[in-house]
Design a protein around this motif. Structure first.
Motif, PDB file in Angstrom:
ATOM      1  N   HIS A  58      26.714  22.114  27.861  1.00 15.61           N
ATOM      2  CA  HIS A  58      26.154  23.333  28.446  1.00 15.61           C
ATOM      3  C   HIS A  58      25.497  24.131  27.329  1.00 15.61           C
ATOM      4  O   HIS A  58      25.877  23.998  26.164  1.00 15.61           O
ATOM      5  N   GLU A  59      24.551  24.964  27.710  1.00 18.60           N
ATOM      6  CA  GLU A  59      23.964  25.875  26.743  1.00 18.60           C
ATOM      7  C   GLU A  59      23.653  27.201  27.420  1.00 18.60           C
ATOM      8  O   GLU A  59      23.491  27.262  28.642  1.00 18.60           O
ATOM      9  N   ASN A  60      23.595  28.234  26.615  1.00 16.41           N
ATOM     10  CA  ASN A  60      23.212  29.559  27.066  1.00 16.41           C
ATOM     11  C   ASN A  60      21.828  29.836  26.483  1.00 16.41           C
ATOM     12  O   ASN A  60      21.676  29.832  25.257  1.00 16.41           O
ATOM     13  N   PRO A  61      20.807  30.085  27.331  1.00 10.98           N
ATOM     14  CA  PRO A  61      19.460  30.321  26.806  1.00 10.98           C
ATOM     15  C   PRO A  61      19.384  31.478  25.811  1.00 10.98           C
ATOM     16  O   PRO A  61      18.486  31.513  24.974  1.00 10.98           O
ATOM     17  N   GLU A  62      20.341  32.397  25.870  1.00  9.02           N
ATOM     18  CA  GLU A  62      20.338  33.519  24.932  1.00  9.02           C
ATOM     19  C   GLU A  62      20.934  33.146  23.581  1.00  9.02           C
ATOM     20  O   GLU A  62      20.882  33.936  22.639  1.00  9.02           O
ATOM     21  N   MET A  63      21.534  31.944  23.488  1.00 11.43           N
ATOM     22  CA  MET A  63      22.114  31.456  22.235  1.00 11.43           C
ATOM     23  C   MET A  63      21.607  30.036  21.990  1.00 11.43           C
ATOM     24  O   MET A  63      22.355  29.068  22.069  1.00 11.43           O
ATOM     25  N   PRO A  64      20.321  29.873  21.688  1.00 14.61           N
ATOM     26  CA  PRO A  64      19.711  28.534  21.624  1.00 14.61           C
ATOM     27  C   PRO A  64      20.208  27.642  20.496  1.00 14.61           C
ATOM     28  O   PRO A  64      19.971  26.436  20.530  1.00 14.61           O
ATOM     29  N   ASN A  65      20.907  28.185  19.516  1.00 15.63           N
ATOM     30  CA  ASN A  65      21.354  27.365  18.382  1.00 15.63           C
ATOM     31  C   ASN A  65      22.754  26.794  18.564  1.00 15.63           C
ATOM     32  O   ASN A  65      23.273  26.142  17.661  1.00 15.63           O
ATOM     33  N   VAL A  66      23.370  27.049  19.738  1.00 14.63           N
ATOM     34  CA  VAL A  66      24.742  26.622  19.979  1.00 14.63           C
ATOM     35  C   VAL A  66      24.817  25.897  21.317  1.00 14.63           C
ATOM     36  O   VAL A  66      24.153  26.281  22.281  1.00 14.63           O
ATOM     37  N   ILE A  67      25.619  24.832  21.371  1.00 20.99           N
ATOM     38  CA  ILE A  67      25.887  24.154  22.644  1.00 20.99           C
ATOM     39  C   ILE A  67      27.394  24.067  22.845  1.00 20.99           C
ATOM     40  O   ILE A  67      28.168  24.187  21.891  1.00 20.99           O
ATOM     41  N   ARG A  68      27.782  23.854  24.116  1.00 18.09           N
ATOM     42  CA  ARG A  68      29.191  23.650  24.460  1.00 18.09           C
ATOM     43  C   ARG A  68      29.335  22.215  24.954  1.00 18.09           C
ATOM     44  O   ARG A  68      29.106  21.914  26.120  1.00 18.09           O
ATOM     45  N   LEU A  69      29.689  21.321  24.046  1.00 16.49           N
ATOM     46  CA  LEU A  69      29.859  19.900  24.363  1.00 16.49           C
ATOM     47  C   LEU A  69      31.075  19.724  25.263  1.00 16.49           C
ATOM     48  O   LEU A  69      32.100  20.376  25.073  1.00 16.49           O
ATOM     49  N   LYS A  70      30.977  18.847  26.251  1.00 14.50           N
ATOM     50  CA  LYS A  70      32.128  18.464  27.069  1.00 14.50           C
ATOM     51  C   LYS A  70      32.740  17.253  26.355  1.00 14.50           C
ATOM     52  O   LYS A  70      32.306  16.116  26.513  1.00 14.50           O
ATOM     53  N   PRO A  71      33.741  17.497  25.490  1.00 16.90           N
ATOM     54  CA  PRO A  71      34.174  16.469  24.550  1.00 16.90           C
ATOM     55  C   PRO A  71      35.012  15.343  25.144  1.00 16.90           C
ATOM     56  O   PRO A  71      35.367  14.405  24.429  1.00 16.90           O
ATOM     57  N   GLY A  72      35.285  15.390  26.430  1.00 18.37           N
ATOM     58  CA  GLY A  72      35.882  14.229  27.075  1.00 18.37           C
ATOM     59  C   GLY A  72      34.931  13.046  27.058  1.00 18.37           C
ATOM     60  O   GLY A  72      35.330  11.909  27.322  1.00 18.37           O
ATOM     61  N   THR A  73      33.666  13.300  26.720  1.00 17.15           N
ATOM     62  CA  THR A  73      32.663  12.239  26.624  1.00 17.15           C
ATOM     63  C   THR A  73      32.623  11.604  25.232  1.00 17.15           C
ATOM     64  O   THR A  73      31.886  10.636  25.027  1.00 17.15           O
ATOM     65  N   LEU A  74      33.406  12.134  24.283  1.00 20.74           N
ATOM     66  CA  LEU A  74      33.488  11.504  22.964  1.00 20.74           C
ATOM     67  C   LEU A  74      34.198  10.158  23.083  1.00 20.74           C
ATOM     68  O   LEU A  74      35.086   9.980  23.918  1.00 20.74           O
ATOM     69  N   GLU A  75      33.844   9.235  22.217  1.00 22.32           N
ATOM     70  CA  GLU A  75      34.511   7.931  22.218  1.00 22.32           C
ATOM     71  C   GLU A  75      35.979   8.080  21.830  1.00 22.32           C
ATOM     72  O   GLU A  75      36.836   7.389  22.359  1.00 22.32           O
ATOM     73  N   ASP A  76      36.271   8.964  20.878  1.00 22.16           N
ATOM     74  CA  ASP A  76      37.647   9.187  20.436  1.00 22.16           C
ATOM     75  C   ASP A  76      38.068  10.600  20.825  1.00 22.16           C
ATOM     76  O   ASP A  76      37.785  11.558  20.108  1.00 22.16           O
ATOM     77  N   THR A  77      38.737  10.720  21.947  1.00 19.52           N
ATOM     78  CA  THR A  77      39.178  12.036  22.409  1.00 19.52           C
ATOM     79  C   THR A  77      40.489  12.474  21.760  1.00 19.52           C
ATOM     80  O   THR A  77      40.924  13.609  21.953  1.00 19.52           O
ATOM     81  N   SER A  78      41.107  11.616  20.967  1.00 19.65           N
ATOM     82  CA  SER A  78      42.352  11.994  20.292  1.00 19.65           C
ATOM     83  C   SER A  78      42.109  13.070  19.236  1.00 19.65           C
ATOM     84  O   SER A  78      43.056  13.697  18.774  1.00 19.65           O
ATOM     85  N   VAL A  79      40.859  13.297  18.865  1.00 23.46           N
ATOM     86  CA  VAL A  79      40.533  14.300  17.847  1.00 23.46           C
ATOM     87  C   VAL A  79      40.487  15.718  18.419  1.00 23.46           C
ATOM     88  O   VAL A  79      40.376  16.683  17.663  1.00 23.46           O
TER      89      VAL A  79
END
Length: 152
Positions: A86-107
């Motif tokens: 997700h991203e907020n158009p008012e904060m273009p330099n930051v994103i909110r990754l949905k990290p369940g999509t990472l290969e290693d979720t143990s991190v």
């Protein structure tokens, strides 16, 4: 977290990497995150946009208002629908990754709960529920339910 950290959507058509440590990781209990996760909360890993690299595939987006009176642009795989960030158009330099999509979720190590005012009360009992190492036998569970017995 070992960098670069790879991730992908469920069907594998969208593949990405994260090249820098997250700024922070949180468990969000807002109603929108509950709908997204189909559970009590969703994990969000806040990253500098420059540390997210799309390696293959294309993303599609849609927008929604947020409970904090902002806008969330939600990016997902157009084939399987898996939300990537997700991203907020008012904060273009930051994103909110949905990290369940990472290969290693143990991190994943969330540092805080946000929107705790929306936290589901059943979470207090969650750790006490029966646990199974794998999927229980559905036929056996359904037979027990049909007899009015507990499937567990």
């Amino acid at each position: 977290m070992k960098l670069p950290a790879g991730g992908s959507c469920q069907c594998g058509n969208v593949v990405y990497e994260v090249t820098d440590e997250p700024l922070v990781t949180v468990a969000c209990h807002c109603k929108d995150c509950q709908k997204l996760s189909t559970s009590a909360f969703s994990i969000s890993m806040i990253l500098n946009r420059s540390s997210f690299n799309l390696l293959s595939g294309e993303l599609k987006s849609w927008e929604r208002p947020t409970a904090a009176a902002g806008i969330a642009v939600c990016w997902f795989c157009p084939d399987c629908g898996n939300r990537i960030f997700h991203e907020n158009p008012e904060m273009p330099n930051v994103i909110r990754l949905k990290p369940g999509t990472l290969e290693d979720t143990s991190v994943l190590e969330p540092q805080a709960h946000v929107w705790a005012c929306r936290e589901q009360q059943w979470l207090e009992r969650f750790a006490d529920l029966p646990k199974f190492e794998r999927q229980p036998d559905v036929a056996v569970a359904m037979a027990a339910i049909a007899k009015g017995e507990s499937p567990f």
